[in-house]
Write an enzyme that holds these catalytic residues in place. Structure first.
Site, short mmCIF file in Angstrom:
data_model
loop_
_atom_site.label_atom_id
_atom_site.label_comp_id
_atom_site.label_asym_id
_atom_site.label_seq_id
_atom_site.Cartn_x
_atom_site.Cartn_y
_atom_site.Cartn_z
CD1 TRP A 51 -2.44 -1.99 0.65
CD2 TRP A 51 -1.31 -2.15 2.57
NE1 TRP A 51 -2.75 -3.21 1.19
CE2 TRP A 51 -2.07 -3.33 2.39
CE3 TRP A 51 -0.54 -2.04 3.71
CZ2 TRP A 51 -2.06 -4.38 3.29
CZ3 TRP A 51 -0.51 -3.08 4.62
CH2 TRP A 51 -1.27 -4.24 4.39
CG HIS A 52 3.63 2.01 2.26
ND1 HIS A 52 4.43 1.43 3.22
CD2 HIS A 52 2.45 2.26 2.86
CE1 HIS A 52 3.76 1.34 4.35
NE2 HIS A 52 2.56 1.84 4.15
CB SER A 53 2.61 1.55 -4.94
OG SER A 53 2.55 0.18 -4.61
#
Length: 277
Positions: A205-207
């Site tokens: 979720w940190h792309s």
């Protein structure tokens, strides 16, 4: 945390009431009790494999602040297998801090803002990432089986090792001593781990970085003042401008980008009294 994540209504109502009352209980945290950022030693580098060595030398070796993986415990089942029976789990979770693989996203329907994008996430398109994940899996498994609460493994949540392998998973087991030798994996075992990751890998979720700030000839999208190459009067000011991963939660990075963007835009507009510091 499993009851919350799996949508058990009675448990959710109970825990939500507690959290609303005094801010305590399971909903007051995210289930991650502890974590550590890891860098490999020389033996670990051999374990990860030759595909990673150039990345290590060019990106990590002289940057001791950059972890290769994050490894931690999670008070729930963290996998995506719907066959996992209801129960109380703990997971050894891990992810790469600075993956080498790169994806892409491009406009594919001209000026149609609602058109389908040409999107390729690029997961594991560089073999170095497979080696890092394989190493992280082994580290996480050794950590888990040395914990007092360890009682075995959810077999479907692990690679499919050969039946005669020393790495075969067990539904029920007791913790081992800290001094117990690590599990010995064969080349076939490593192949099973790689196949497992190919089938189950997910983003954390940190792309970031789809509009990277770097030279256009190197795939960049924006210049140092956030201007989009080839377009007038258009800036990008979010985490997509990062030229590489930050190896951490992106909240602080987003704040820093926003503050710097405000200064840049004010300077472009001629607003006085704006300090770049």
């Amino acid at each position: 945390m499993d009851a919350i994540f799996r949508g058990n209504k009675a448990s959710i109502e109970k825990f939500a009431s507690r959290w609303a009352r005094d801010g305590q209980g399971p909903m007051a945290q995210n289930g991650i009790d502890a974590g550590i950022k890891l860098r490999p030693n020389s033996k670990d580098l051999d374990e990860i494999g030759p595909e990673f060595k150039a990345t290590w030398k060019n990106y990590f070796e002289h940057a001791p602040d950059k972890p290769v993986v994050w490894l931690g415990t999670f008070s729930a089942y963290s996998g995506n297998n719907p066959a996992a029976p209801w129960g109380k789990y703990f997971s050894a979770t891990y992810f790469t801090g600075y993956p080498v693989s790169r994806g892409r996203v491009h406009i594919s329907m001209g000026l149609n803002p609602y058109g389908k994008l040409d999107f390729e996430p690029g997961y594991l398109n560089h073999p170095a990432d497979l080696g890092v994940l394989r190493w992280a899996y082994k580290k996480g498994r050794e950590l888990a089986r040395r914990m007092d609460i360890y009682r075995g493994e959810f077999v479907l949540g692990h690679p499919s090792f050969p039946k005669d392998s020393n790495a075969t998973t067990k539904d029920f087991a007791q913790p081992v001593e800290i001094s117990t030798p690590d599990i010995a994996y064969t080349a076939e075992d490593d192949q099973a781990i790689d196949e497992y990751h190919r089938k189950t890998v997910e983003t954390t979720w940190h792309s970031i970085g789809t509009c990277a700030m770097k030279p256009r000839e190197k795939g960049g999208v924006v210049d140092p003042r956030l201007n989009v190459y080839g377009v007038q009067n258009l800036k990008v000011a979010d985490c997509s401008v990062a030229p590489a991963n930050v190896g951490a939660n992106t909240y602080n990075t987003a704040l820093a980008i926003g503050e710097k963007a405000a200064v840049i835009i004010a300077e472009d507009l001629g607003i006085q009294g704006i300090s770049p510091k």
